[in-house]
Design an enzyme around this catalytic site. Sequence first.
Site, short mmCIF file in Angstrom:
data_model
loop_
_atom_site.label_atom_id
_atom_site.label_comp_id
_atom_site.label_asym_id
_atom_site.label_seq_id
_atom_site.Cartn_x
_atom_site.Cartn_y
_atom_site.Cartn_z
N ALA A 89 2.69 -29.98 58.83
CA ALA A 89 1.64 -28.99 58.54
C ALA A 89 1.85 -28.30 57.20
CB ALA A 89 1.61 -27.94 59.64
N LYS A 90 3.08 -28.35 56.68
CA LYS A 90 3.44 -27.68 55.43
C LYS A 90 3.01 -26.22 55.44
CE LYS A 90 3.36 -32.05 52.94
NZ LYS A 90 2.74 -32.86 54.03
N PHE A 91 3.29 -25.56 56.58
CA PHE A 91 3.01 -24.14 56.67
C PHE A 91 3.77 -23.39 55.58
CE2 PHE A 91 2.63 -24.96 61.49
CZ PHE A 91 1.26 -25.10 61.42
N THR A 115 6.97 -29.07 59.29
CA THR A 115 7.25 -29.02 57.86
C THR A 115 6.73 -27.70 57.29
OG1 THR A 115 5.19 -30.15 57.25
CG2 THR A 115 7.16 -31.52 57.59
#
Length: 272
Positions: A89-91, A115
């Site tokens: 999700a690359k939060f 992620t």
Amino acid sequence: MATFFQRLRSAQQKHDSWLCIGLDPTANRIPVGIDVETFGKKIVDATAPYACAYKMNLAFYLAYGPEGMQALQSITAHVPDEIPVILDAKFGDIDYTAMHYARAAFEVFGADAVTVSPYVGMDAVKPLIDYKDKGVFVLVRSANTTSNDFQLWPSEQSPLFRYVTAQLNTLADTHPEQIGITVGATQPRDLTRLRCWAPTLPFLIPGLGEQEGDIALAVEHGITVTGIGPTINVGRTIIYASDDPGDFDRAAAATAHKWVDDIRAEREKQLA
């Protein structure tokens, strides 16, 4: 309670595999007549013997709207218990928001790891590692070329991503078995450097398959000093090996098997 990286190590050993399968469904590439949930579950059923993990990119499921959210939950739950699931999700937001990202990833979608983009600082990471049995892969060196605009600042010798890595090493001292880093296989020089700078941090390595990353360096420098292998992600090359509704899953299994064999062969070559 086993940590994420303990579970990952166990899956790698059980399947003799460092292959992570990227389950990122795209509407115009899924076989005609197959819905997104069925597609994902059939891929899982066919490829599970070859996978040490699955990685679901949140954006691909968001693009389907409510159907995609339901499919993400259902496919994640369908993965065998011994194989961990990474929500890609690359939060990356302040701690108050990151708390809600953590709840969504781990409690709603049932992921085992997530992620994170660290641009706002370690506030983006810390609420996620409050879940002691979960893992976080922090984006350090991405596979795309325009990442150089930021990640190599202020110089190639002392880039921003080296400082981020140093901060993660420090955080990992107090949160062992929870923190890894994401480094693209298309950045071979930096993959090598990062293993020197972070000998204990597990690697999630995207950028192989259609992005043509370097498998030899991913194998050579991927493993940690404690013996956790790299999570080598391959997505489109496997899941779209065939567009035939009758055999796309079998084609995916055959391609996944070949990737596992290729990774094993590279490991044996380097040990020889």
